[in-house]
Scaffold this motif. Structure first.
Motif, PDB file in Angstrom:
ATOM      1  N   GLU A 127       6.005   0.714   5.533  1.00 26.01           N
ATOM      2  CA  GLU A 127       5.928  -0.535   6.317  1.00 26.01           C
ATOM      3  C   GLU A 127       5.759  -0.199   7.792  1.00 26.01           C
ATOM      4  O   GLU A 127       5.067  -0.895   8.532  1.00 26.01           O
ATOM      5  CB  GLU A 127       7.210  -1.342   6.108  1.00 26.01           C
ATOM      6  N   GLU A 128       6.394   0.877   8.257  1.00 23.80           N
ATOM      7  CA  GLU A 128       6.397   1.120   9.701  1.00 23.80           C
ATOM      8  C   GLU A 128       5.022   1.467  10.251  1.00 23.80           C
ATOM      9  O   GLU A 128       4.683   1.101  11.377  1.00 23.80           O
ATOM     10  CB  GLU A 128       7.394   2.247  10.041  1.00 23.80           C
ATOM     11  N   GLY A 129       4.251   2.243   9.509  1.00 19.32           N
ATOM     12  CA  GLY A 129       2.913   2.561  10.011  1.00 19.32           C
ATOM     13  C   GLY A 129       2.901   3.586  11.127  1.00 19.32           C
ATOM     14  O   GLY A 129       1.863   3.941  11.656  1.00 19.32           O
ATOM     15  N   SER A 130       4.092   4.118  11.482  1.00 20.27           N
ATOM     16  CA  SER A 130       4.075   5.019  12.651  1.00 20.27           C
ATOM     17  C   SER A 130       3.598   6.424  12.279  1.00 20.27           C
ATOM     18  O   SER A 130       3.115   7.155  13.120  1.00 20.27           O
ATOM     19  CB  SER A 130       5.436   5.086  13.337  1.00 20.27           C
ATOM     20  N   ARG A 131       3.684   6.805  11.006  1.00 18.14           N
ATOM     21  CA  ARG A 131       3.127   8.115  10.601  1.00 18.14           C
ATOM     22  C   ARG A 131       1.694   7.959  10.077  1.00 18.14           C
ATOM     23  O   ARG A 131       0.824   8.748  10.347  1.00 18.14           O
ATOM     24  CB  ARG A 131       4.033   8.757   9.543  1.00 18.14           C
ATOM     25  N   PHE A 132       1.520   6.857   9.272  1.00 16.55           N
ATOM     26  CA  PHE A 132       0.192   6.535   8.717  1.00 16.55           C
ATOM     27  C   PHE A 132      -0.112   5.083   9.069  1.00 16.55           C
ATOM     28  O   PHE A 132       0.587   4.194   8.610  1.00 16.55           O
ATOM     29  CB  PHE A 132       0.183   6.665   7.187  1.00 16.55           C
ATOM     30  N   ALA A 133      -1.135   4.860   9.878  1.00 19.29           N
ATOM     31  CA  ALA A 133      -1.513   3.471  10.200  1.00 19.29           C
ATOM     32  C   ALA A 133      -2.442   2.960   9.100  1.00 19.29           C
ATOM     33  O   ALA A 133      -3.168   3.742   8.488  1.00 19.29           O
ATOM     34  CB  ALA A 133      -2.245   3.439  11.552  1.00 19.29           C
ATOM     35  N   PRO A 134      -2.442   1.653   8.800  1.00 18.01           N
ATOM     36  CA  PRO A 134      -1.716   0.599   9.511  1.00 18.01           C
ATOM     37  C   PRO A 134      -0.289   0.434   8.996  1.00 18.01           C
ATOM     38  O   PRO A 134       0.063   0.971   7.935  1.00 18.01           O
ATOM     39  CB  PRO A 134      -2.541  -0.651   9.178  1.00 18.01           C
ATOM     40  N   ASP A 135       0.470  -0.345   9.725  1.00 21.16           N
ATOM     41  CA  ASP A 135       1.786  -0.682   9.195  1.00 21.16           C
ATOM     42  C   ASP A 135       1.593  -1.706   8.067  1.00 21.16           C
ATOM     43  O   ASP A 135       0.517  -2.249   7.860  1.00 21.16           O
ATOM     44  CB  ASP A 135       2.721  -1.195  10.304  1.00 21.16           C
ATOM     45  N   MET A 136       2.634  -1.917   7.316  1.00 20.23           N
ATOM     46  CA  MET A 136       2.607  -2.764   6.119  1.00 20.23           C
ATOM     47  C   MET A 136       1.565  -2.270   5.107  1.00 20.23           C
ATOM     48  O   MET A 136       0.972  -3.035   4.344  1.00 20.23           O
ATOM     49  CB  MET A 136       2.360  -4.238   6.453  1.00 20.23           C
ATOM     50  N   MET A 137       1.299  -0.979   5.079  1.00 23.12           N
ATOM     51  CA  MET A 137       0.263  -0.408   4.209  1.00 23.12           C
ATOM     52  C   MET A 137       0.550  -0.735   2.739  1.00 23.12           C
ATOM     53  O   MET A 137      -0.312  -1.187   2.014  1.00 23.12           O
ATOM     54  CB  MET A 137       0.170   1.105   4.393  1.00 23.12           C
ATOM     55  N   GLY A 138       1.796  -0.524   2.314  1.00 21.78           N
ATOM     56  CA  GLY A 138       2.120  -0.719   0.899  1.00 21.78           C
ATOM     57  C   GLY A 138       1.956  -2.160   0.479  1.00 21.78           C
ATOM     58  O   GLY A 138       1.365  -2.452  -0.572  1.00 21.78           O
ATOM     59  N   SER A 139       2.434  -3.082   1.315  1.00 20.32           N
ATOM     60  CA  SER A 139       2.327  -4.498   0.912  1.00 20.32           C
ATOM     61  C   SER A 139       0.878  -4.972   0.974  1.00 20.32           C
ATOM     62  O   SER A 139       0.464  -5.817   0.173  1.00 20.32           O
ATOM     63  CB  SER A 139       3.246  -5.380   1.761  1.00 20.32           C
ATOM     64  N   GLY A 156      -2.585  10.920   8.434  1.00 21.05           N
ATOM     65  CA  GLY A 156      -1.493  10.568   9.331  1.00 21.05           C
ATOM     66  C   GLY A 156      -1.550  11.316  10.645  1.00 21.05           C
ATOM     67  O   GLY A 156      -2.453  12.112  10.899  1.00 21.05           O
ATOM     68  N   ILE A 157      -0.547  11.086  11.469  1.00 21.87           N
ATOM     69  CA  ILE A 157      -0.515  11.707  12.809  1.00 21.87           C
ATOM     70  C   ILE A 157      -0.363  13.220  12.701  1.00 21.87           C
ATOM     71  O   ILE A 157      -0.573  13.946  13.658  1.00 21.87           O
ATOM     72  CB  ILE A 157       0.618  11.100  13.665  1.00 21.87           C
ATOM     73  N   ASP A 158       0.019  13.720  11.523  1.00 24.69           N
ATOM     74  CA  ASP A 158       0.156  15.184  11.368  1.00 24.69           C
ATOM     75  C   ASP A 158      -1.033  15.769  10.603  1.00 24.69           C
ATOM     76  O   ASP A 158      -1.012  16.917  10.184  1.00 24.69           O
ATOM     77  CB  ASP A 158       1.479  15.518  10.646  1.00 24.69           C
ATOM     78  N   GLY A 159      -2.058  14.922  10.356  1.00 28.82           N
ATOM     79  CA  GLY A 159      -3.273  15.439   9.732  1.00 28.82           C
ATOM     80  C   GLY A 159      -3.260  15.468   8.215  1.00 28.82           C
ATOM     81  O   GLY A 159      -4.278  15.745   7.586  1.00 28.82           O
ATOM     82  N   THR A 160      -2.092  15.175   7.608  1.00 28.26           N
ATOM     83  CA  THR A 160      -2.065  15.174   6.129  1.00 28.26           C
ATOM     84  C   THR A 160      -2.350  13.753   5.640  1.00 28.26           C
ATOM     85  O   THR A 160      -2.211  12.793   6.397  1.00 28.26           O
ATOM     86  CB  THR A 160      -0.674  15.618   5.612  1.00 28.26           C
ATOM     87  N   THR A 161      -2.716  13.632   4.351  1.00 27.84           N
ATOM     88  CA  THR A 161      -3.094  12.306   3.825  1.00 27.84           C
ATOM     89  C   THR A 161      -1.932  11.657   3.083  1.00 27.84           C
ATOM     90  O   THR A 161      -0.993  12.337   2.629  1.00 27.84           O
ATOM     91  CB  THR A 161      -4.266  12.426   2.819  1.00 27.84           C
ATOM     92  N   VAL A 162      -2.066  10.323   2.949  1.00 26.84           N
ATOM     93  CA  VAL A 162      -1.089   9.558   2.160  1.00 26.84           C
ATOM     94  C   VAL A 162      -1.057  10.127   0.743  1.00 26.84           C
ATOM     95  O   VAL A 162       0.013  10.390   0.186  1.00 26.84           O
ATOM     96  CB  VAL A 162      -1.456   8.064   2.160  1.00 26.84           C
ATOM     97  N   ARG A 163      -2.234  10.380   0.188  1.00 24.90           N
ATOM     98  CA  ARG A 163      -2.339  10.852  -1.197  1.00 24.90           C
ATOM     99  C   ARG A 163      -1.530  12.127  -1.407  1.00 24.90           C
ATOM    100  O   ARG A 163      -0.659  12.170  -2.295  1.00 24.90           O
ATOM    101  CB  ARG A 163      -3.803  11.110  -1.553  1.00 24.90           C
ATOM    102  N   GLU A 164      -1.741  13.130  -0.584  1.00 21.76           N
ATOM    103  CA  GLU A 164      -1.054  14.410  -0.835  1.00 21.76           C
ATOM    104  C   GLU A 164       0.467  14.264  -0.659  1.00 21.76           C
ATOM    105  O   GLU A 164       1.252  14.840  -1.388  1.00 21.76           O
ATOM    106  CB  GLU A 164      -1.620  15.522   0.044  1.00 21.76           C
TER     107      GLU A 164
END
Ligand code: HGY
Ligand code: MN
Ligand code: MN
Length: 413
Positions: A127-139, A156-164
């Motif tokens: 929900e926060e979106g601060s590591r992976f934008a946008p916020d509320m991604m899951g909903s 994300g901000i560290d270069g890794t993906t949501v998937r991994e």
């Protein structure tokens, strides 16, 4: 429904227990989305759901929904929020709405009761979106408004993906994302602003959520020696970032009303005392309850940034990280929250939400509303976030009554 009430001590204890997961030295919590700490928090909440005999499903983006069966088969009435936090999070942002939902189920189970419609308790991914934008991604994925593959490919901000990350923590579930029909959604949350605390009001009946615009700017100039480079020959990316940040503050002051502007993230390269910055990546978060004013604020900020960059002879590009128009919650549910609070003897007032919430996304497909409780000094996204125990219990008592009403009524009017 025979009179029953939540167990406040049990709720407060569960908040403290979850708050130990990702606890920061000196207080506060850090469970950034899809980190090991987030996984540990997820595992803990899922275990609670299973202990309550709820059927638990995990969808393709890692949203978790526990369902406490009703007397009838029907789309569930849902309580929910998020359990991921910002880096300097508190005990209550998000966690409170999820654990209060579980406390409602615990109360029903203890009384041997089941509501007519099933009751669901959900926590949405990132929900926060601060590591992976946008916020509320899951909903957004839950509602079918963000394609699952696009969400999974997000870097994300560290270069890794949501998937991994989702696969690494074992929460890339098999439940089809975007398939669950929800009767109605109620999110209990701390206000995260100063209104209820200043006015000494116990409950907020939230009328809607303001519009949100997140822009990431990428400025590239020429790094050079801080001592030898005459001012007229500089192409200083750092200057542009600073000027845009000052303009954003000025713009918010000039527009007044609900306009807010924040430059919260800024990375300077090479970030050395004696080198003129050749690149700066920074973000601007603009919000307003009025979409037209928010749009004009965006246009003015972007135009200023382009002009400042041209004058300094640096290149500038931008990309949108998140954009949500203002949302109004279901008027009938807002009135239900207000009436329920009054009937329980709590002071209550209507107000908009300054923060984004999953409820604003769920509101696209079902009647949705939020219940606020005061944040002491309006502090949030800060390890000193605090809400008084009596207010936490009051909010959960209102949630119980609102959910019971929605789960017993015949139609979603
Ligand atoms: O940014 C927000 O408003 C929320 O905390 N995600
Ligand atoms: Mn939140
Ligand atoms: Mn938050």
């Amino acid at each position: 429904m025979a009179y029953m009430d939540i167990n406040g001590e049990r709720l407060l204890a569960s908040l403290q227990e979850l708050g130990q997961i990702g606890a920061l030295d000196g207080g506060g919590v850090c469970r950034l989305a899809l980190t090991d700490e987030d996984k540990a928090g997820r595992d803990w909440v899922v275990a609670q759901m299973k202990t309550l005999g709820m059927s638990v499903s995990v969808d393709g983006i890692g949203n978790v929904v526990g369902v406490y069966a009703g007397r009838e088969e029907a789309p569930p009435v849902m309580a929910g929020s998020h359990i991921d936090t910002v880096r300097t999070g508190g005990l209550y942002d998000g966690n409170y709405g999820v654990l209060a939902g579980l406390e409602v189920v615990r109360t029903l189970k203890q009384a041997g009761m089941r509501t007519r419609k099933p009751l669901a308790v959900a926590f949405f991914t990132n929900e926060e979106g601060s590591r992976f934008a946008p916020d509320m991604m899951g909903s957004l994925v839950f509602q079918g408004d963000l394609p699952l593959e696009a969400a999974l490919d997000t870097k994300g901000i560290d270069g890794t993906t949501v998937r991994e990350n989702l696969e690494r923590i074992g929460y890339r579930g098999s439940a089809p994302a975007g398939a669950m029909k929800v009767d109605s959604y109620v999110e209990l949350h701390i206000e995260q602003g100063p209104v209820l605390d200043i006015e000494k009001i116990a409950i907020g009946a939230v009328e809607g959520v303001q519009g949100i615009s997140w822009t990431e700017f990428n400025v590239s100039g020429v790094s050079n020696h801080a001592g030898t480079t005459p001012m007229r020959l500089r192409h200083d990316a750092g200057l542009i970032a600073a000027r845009v940040a000052c303009f954003a503050r000025e713009l918010a002051r000039e527009l007044g009303g609900n306009q807010v502007a924040t430059v919260g993230s800024m990375t300077v390269f090479p970030n050395l005392v004696n080198v003129i910055a050749n690149r700066v990546v920074f973000t601007v978060d603009l919000r307003n309850t009025d979409e037209a004013v928010l749009k004009s604020a965006e246009q003015r900020l972007w135009a200023f940034a382009d002009e400042a960059a041209a004058a300094e002879g640096v290149k500038i590009s931008r990309r949108s990280l998140a954009r949500f128009e203002p949302v109004a919650f279901h008027p009938g549910l807002v009135s239900l929250v207000e009436k329920t609070a009054r009937d329980l003897g709590f002071s209550v007032r209507r107000l908009p939400s300054g923060a984004g919430h999953d409820a604003q996304i769920l509101a696209r497909n079902c009647p949705a509303a939020m219940i606020f409780v005061p944040s002491v000094n309006g502090l949030s996204h800060n390890v000193r976030e605090h809400t008084e125990p009596r207010d936490l219990v009051a909010g959960a008592r209102v949630l119980l009554r609102v959910l019971l009403h929605l789960a017993e009524r015949q139609a979603t009017q």
